[in-house]
Enzyme design. Structure first.
Site, PDB file in Angstrom:
ATOM      1  N   LYS A   1     -28.972 -51.203 -54.914  1.00  0.00           N
ATOM      2  CA  LYS A   1     -28.177 -51.833 -53.856  1.00  0.00           C
ATOM      3  C   LYS A   1     -26.679 -51.736 -54.164  1.00  0.00           C
ATOM      4  CE  LYS A   1     -30.296 -55.798 -54.331  1.00  0.00           C
ATOM      5  NZ  LYS A   1     -31.265 -55.405 -55.378  1.00  0.00           N
TER       6      LYS A   1
ATOM      7  N   SER B   1     -50.685 -63.660 -46.545  1.00  0.00           N
ATOM      8  CA  SER B   1     -51.324 -62.350 -46.403  1.00  0.00           C
ATOM      9  C   SER B   1     -52.637 -62.252 -47.173  1.00  0.00           C
ATOM     10  CB  SER B   1     -50.365 -61.237 -46.880  1.00  0.00           C
ATOM     11  OG  SER B   1     -50.033 -61.405 -48.233  1.00  0.00           O
TER      12      SER B   1
ATOM     13  N   PRO C   1     -34.716 -56.147 -57.487  1.00  0.00           N
ATOM     14  CA  PRO C   1     -33.681 -55.753 -58.449  1.00  0.00           C
ATOM     15  C   PRO C   1     -33.878 -54.320 -58.926  1.00  0.00           C
ATOM     16  CG  PRO C   1     -34.658 -57.881 -59.047  1.00  0.00           C
ATOM     17  CD  PRO C   1     -35.504 -57.308 -57.961  1.00  0.00           C
ATOM     18  N   GLY C   2     -32.778 -53.628 -59.140  1.00  0.00           N
ATOM     19  CA  GLY C   2     -32.821 -52.309 -59.760  1.00  0.00           C
ATOM     20  C   GLY C   2     -33.119 -51.143 -58.848  1.00  0.00           C
ATOM     21  N   VAL C   3     -33.137 -51.361 -57.511  1.00  0.00           N
ATOM     22  CA  VAL C   3     -33.450 -50.245 -56.611  1.00  0.00           C
ATOM     23  C   VAL C   3     -32.198 -49.530 -56.108  1.00  0.00           C
ATOM     24  CG1 VAL C   3     -35.663 -51.179 -55.861  1.00  0.00           C
ATOM     25  CG2 VAL C   3     -33.601 -51.816 -54.628  1.00  0.00           C
TER      26      VAL C   3
ATOM     27  N   LYS D   1     -46.894 -53.093 -51.194  1.00  0.00           N
ATOM     28  CA  LYS D   1     -48.295 -53.402 -51.473  1.00  0.00           C
ATOM     29  C   LYS D   1     -49.130 -52.133 -51.640  1.00  0.00           C
ATOM     30  CE  LYS D   1     -48.182 -57.845 -49.025  1.00  0.00           C
ATOM     31  NZ  LYS D   1     -48.662 -58.597 -47.858  1.00  0.00           N
TER      32      LYS D   1
END
Length: 806
Positions: free
Chosen positions: A372, A711, A368-370, A754
């Site tokens: 889109k 991972s 969220p919030g990038v 990461k």
């Protein structure tokens, strides 16, 4: 109040310039002051209990307070009351006393001048009386024609014998232009002044007569219109009583006219369906329930913008410019979007149909919030097309998309058709927001309807249940957004091409805040650039310590909070004209800190390892802790771990056992607990006994937070190996990667998020799978690569050779 109460004239008085009103000596009028010189002049008059000189500004020079921009003759009077208004202006109640004029300017911080009273010339009483009689007669006539002259004013003029006072009264009521009013006001000869007023009043009388005649004609016309309306309504009622209602026929005729106008843009099936329903409506009784349903249907259908397309041609350059203007960074997503529209533009130029180019549906995927949805907004702006946003979050009813069949009460078209109606175009940019959150219930599976909508081979004949005919959606540009691609059903994923929008680095957030967020929020909070500023250090602290997100949405909220407090401070303290937020005073403007990522431990420890994880709001650093307890080799797991992560721990345990058995992991004799007999008889114990004599407890802190994912393998291996061999793990190392039973390290996803998290947490060395090292390193921001030593590992031997403190 009399002039005799004050100093003799000429005298130095403060000056106020009025831009709008033209004042006369007899008037008591409120004056609103906004210019500082005027405010200072009024303040000085009040404090010194002196008179005030008010004059008008010269036409065309309003706002200026130079002596060249004001009339020399004005009104001398006193201030009865002075009030400060919240908007910064000052209101005074001014009482005019006499006509005055500027003799010469005087020095001061505000306008001051030597003022003298204007003395009137002598006059012939008989001529003046005659002129006043003519003026009174004219005023009576004008009063009968216009409402500007009330009866009280006419009575005052009748009873007053002072010619200059009467001239001032009449001039004030005529609403003259400033130049005309001033010319009459400064005329020293009262006879000429009265003659001028008689001419003006005569002109007003002629104008009032014309206006009255026009109003009479308009009133007559309105009466005629009302009469016709009344007769028509009577006729309709008579026709209705006789069963001859024509209104319905007119509505049906209007529907038929609209259908015929749309016929060139309708398919044959659509034209037949609409005509069929229109014929049914014409045969039905108007009071039947089906008639209302059909009428609603026709009203909906005829609002669909058949054949209407945007006229602007597709331009890749404009798309690229708009994306660069509205978004910082996001280089790969922007490059892919430009490639997508390059194919469309080339197809348009060469006349290739979209079906033949194999149209692709773009899906912006990321936390969220990038940005889109804002990317879709920029695309719509660049293309000059309307934007339709369809929120799919929580959608469970397929009829919301497909439309409800007309047999249901309150049926209406689906969201797509409503979007076309809202856009008034058949080729809008349609944003399918939160496509990964579409639900499924007994009312159907909306994702199945989306399969047809997003398939370029099928959406040219999309069928809405309410319309009951196919419409063409192929000209619309569909853009989907999602947070978690894994939650989208596989058949639907197959229809889309995913463009990943990853987390922003602190440097990118800093640039976005400076270039976009701060200017936008300044505008939203009515602040000027000179009234608010935040230092670079304070902004970086705000990003690092007060927000927890992959995008910039919370950062925007924090900046908005700073501006709200700044706006309040500016209003409460009038002496402040600028708010500066620095590293020192930042804590006074914001609440408690929310550390985005916990920093790594200050010193190496045994059994404590930093692992890298992906979350819905970006990357995170998870601390994995291991302890050993005398036992029989049992394994205990805590920390709200998912099934995948539990399996990773078990695999890691087995891998470490193999390493110990093969003597690849050295175990000091002091690490092995001896029995009393073994100590007494000094019996040496095989190193492999270490994992048989200890129970291990593996914990991932923050137990209330669910954790899962493939991972954590090498992190678990490191933690177990460290606790069993009693070797300290380098506190500046973090790692990610899954491990197999044979010790191989498998590639993982979310590497960029990461490593960004590792960079924020102060990690200096990161271990990642070798395959990720070979193929994904180009996606990592340069500031991360410059500050972290990234090492690719193929097996657990490579991992253990890098992590222990030597």
């Amino acid at each position: 109040m009399q002039l005799s109460d004050y100093d003799d004239f000429p005298v130095i008085l403060p000056i106020v310039v009025e831009d709008e009103l033209f004042l006369y000596p007899f008037m008591i009028s409120p004056i609103f002051l906004s210019d500082q010189k005027d405010i200072d002049a009024a303040t000085d008059a009040m404090e010194n209990n002196s008179l005030l000189f008010v004059t008008s500004s010269v036409p065309g020079k309003e706002g200026s307070r130079d002596f060249d921009a004001m009339y020399r003759v004005g009104v001398v009077g006193s201030i009865m009351r002075k009030v400060h208004i919240p908007d910064g202006r000052v209101k005074i109640l001014f009482q005019g006393l006499a006509r005055g004029q500027i003799i010469e300017p005087a020095e001061g911080e505000f306008n001051r001048a030597v003022i003298d009273i204007v003395k009137q010339d002598g006059y012939d009483q008989l001529k003046v009386d005659a002129l006043m009689g003519v003026l009174r007669d004219k005023i009576k006539i004008l009063s009968s024609l216009s409402s500007h002259f009330p009866a009280d004013l006419v009575r005052t003029i009748e009873e007053n014998d002072e010619p200059n006072r009467i001239a001032d009264l009449v001039s004030s009521m005529l609403k003259l232009d400033k130049e005309v009013a001033y010319a009459l006001y400064i005329e020293p000869d009262i006879e000429k002044r009265l003659l001028g007023l008689i001419d003006v009043v005569t002109s007003e009388i002629e104008s009032a007569k014309v206006q009255r005649e026009i109003r009479t004609k308009v009133h007559t016309k309105i009466e005629q219109t009302n009469k016709e309306y009344f007769l028509k309504e009577q006729l309709k009622e008579i026709q209705h009583e006789l069963g001859m209602d024509t209104q319905r026929e007119e509505e049906i005729a209007a529907f038929r006219e609209k259908v015929e106008a749309l016929k060139p843009h309708l398919t044959e099936d659509a034209y037949k369906e609409i005509s069929k329903q229109l014929d049914r409506l014409a045969r039905m009784h108007p009071d039947s329930a089906d008639a209302n349903v059909l009428q609603s249907y026709l009203e909906w259908v005829l609002e669909v913008p058949f054949g209407k397309l945007t006229k602007k041609n597709l331009s890749v350059k404009e798309v690229a410019n708009e994306l660069d203007k509205d978004h910082y960074s996001l280089e790969k997503p922007k490059e892919r979007i430009i490639e997508f529209f390059s194919v469309r533009e080339l197809a348009e130029l060469r006349g290739v149909k979209q079906k033949e180019t194999g149209g692709v549906i773009l899906c912006f995927a990321g936390p969220p919030g990038v940005g889109k949805t804002s990317l879709a907004n920029s695309i719509a702006t660049a293309l000059g097309r309307p934007l339709v946003r369809i929120a799919l979050g929580g959608l469970e009813d397929v009829n919301e998309l497909r439309g409800h069949r007309r047999t249901y009460v309150g049926a209406m078209p689906g969201r797509l058709v409503q979007g076309l109606i809202e856009a008034k175009s058949m080729d809008p940019v349609i944003v399918l927001d939160e496509i990964d959150k579409v639900g499924r219930s007994m009312r159907g599976d909306p994702t199945a309807a989306l399969l047809e909508i997003l398939d370029p081979e099928q959406n040219s004949k999309y069928r809405d249940y309410y319309l009951n005919f196919n419409i063409d959606l192929s000209k619309a540009i569909f853009i989907a957004t999602a947070n978690d691609v894994g939650r989208i059903p596989a058949p639907l994923r197959d229809r889309m091409e995913f463009i990943g929008l990853n987390s922003y680095t602190p440097k990118e957030k800093f640039e976005i805040a400076k270039r976009y967020l701060i200017p936008q929020e300044l505008k939203k909070h009515a602040l000027k650039r000179r009234e608010f500023s935040i230092s670079d250090k304070a902004l970086k602290i705000l990003i690092d310590e007060y927000t927890r997100e992959a995008g910039v949405r919370n950062l925007r909220r924090r900046i908005a909070g700073l501006m709200r407090k700044s706006a309040r401070m500016l209003l409460e303290d009038s002496t402040k004209d600028h708010i500066t937020i620095t590293k020192k005073n930042l804590e006074h403007f914001v609440d408690k800190k929310v550390f985005e990522i916990s920093l790594v431990d200050k010193k190496p420890q045994v059994g404590v390892v930093s692992g890298l994880a992906w979350t819905a709001v970006g990357g995170d650093v998870l601390t994995i802790e291991a302890i050993k307890i005398k036992g029989k080799g049992m394994l205990q797991l805590t920390g709200s771990l998912g099934d995948v992560m539990k399996e990773s721990v078990r695999i890691a345990h087995s891998v470490v056992k193999i390493l110990i058995d093969e003597k690849k992991l050295k175990i000091s004799p002091s690490c092995i607990p001896h029995t009393a007999k073994e100590r007494e008889e000094r019996i040496s114990v095989d190193p492999s006994e270490v994992y048989k004599r200890y129970d291990l407890h593996i914990h991932v802190p923050e137990g209330a937070t669910p954790k899962d994912g493939p991972s954590a393998g090498i992190t678990m291996v490191t933690a177990i190996a460290s606790i069993l061999s009693n070797q300290k793990v380098d506190n500046r190392v973090a790692m990610t990667g899954e491990v197999t039973l044979t010790g191989k390290v498998l590639p993982i996803g979310g590497l960029k998020e990461k490593l960004i998290a590792a960079y924020k947490a102060g990690v200096t060395k990161a271990l990642i799978p070798q395959k990720n090292y070979e193929r994904d390193l180009d996606d990592i921001p340069s500031e991360v690569k410059n500050n972290i030593k990234i090492i690719g590992v193929s097996n657990v031997d490579d991992v253990l050779s890098e992590v222990f403190v030597k």
